[in-house]
Design a protein around this motif. Structure first.
Motif: not given
Length: 112
Positions: A2-5, A62, A67, A92-97
């Motif tokens: 996950k990418l946390i911003t 960032e 996970s 903000f949390v975004v999934a990292l491929e």
């Protein structure tokens, strides 16, 4: 992964960095940004003239985490950055491929 911003108050940066280090987050990227949310800026007085400051200085942090580390990282940021007042910021949390370390070519969680 996950990418946390996180958008936080500038004076809370050191506390957040220390809190993330304590839980084992290995690296962060910090950017000075400006913006506003519910605060809607504020007015200041300069040489007798009042003017509106629409965009307030903030810090954007960032970091990429596994996970399994996500909940601990979010909790650490909330605990360190929170003051209980309006303008504390957002996370903000975004999934990292995919993550690739340029130097070694490591891929995925090994690259973190």
């Amino acid at each position: 992964m996950k990418l946390i911003t996180a958008i936080i108050r500038p004076f809370k940066l050191d506390e957040v960095r220390e809190a993330l280090s304590e839980i084992g987050v290995s690296g962060i990227t910090v950017t000075e940004v400006k913006g506003f949310g519910r605060q809607k800026g504020h007015t200041e007085l300069y040489r007798g003239a009042e003017y509106v400051v629409d965009f307030l200085p903030k810090i954007k942090i960032e970091t990429a985490v596994a996970s399994e580390q996500l909940d601990a990282a979010i909790e650490a940021i909330q605990r360190a950055a929170g003051t209980g007042k309006i303008g504390d910021g957002k996370i903000f949390v975004v999934a990292l491929e995919q993550v690739i370390r340029i130097r070694t070519g490591e891929v995925g969680a090994d690259a973190l």
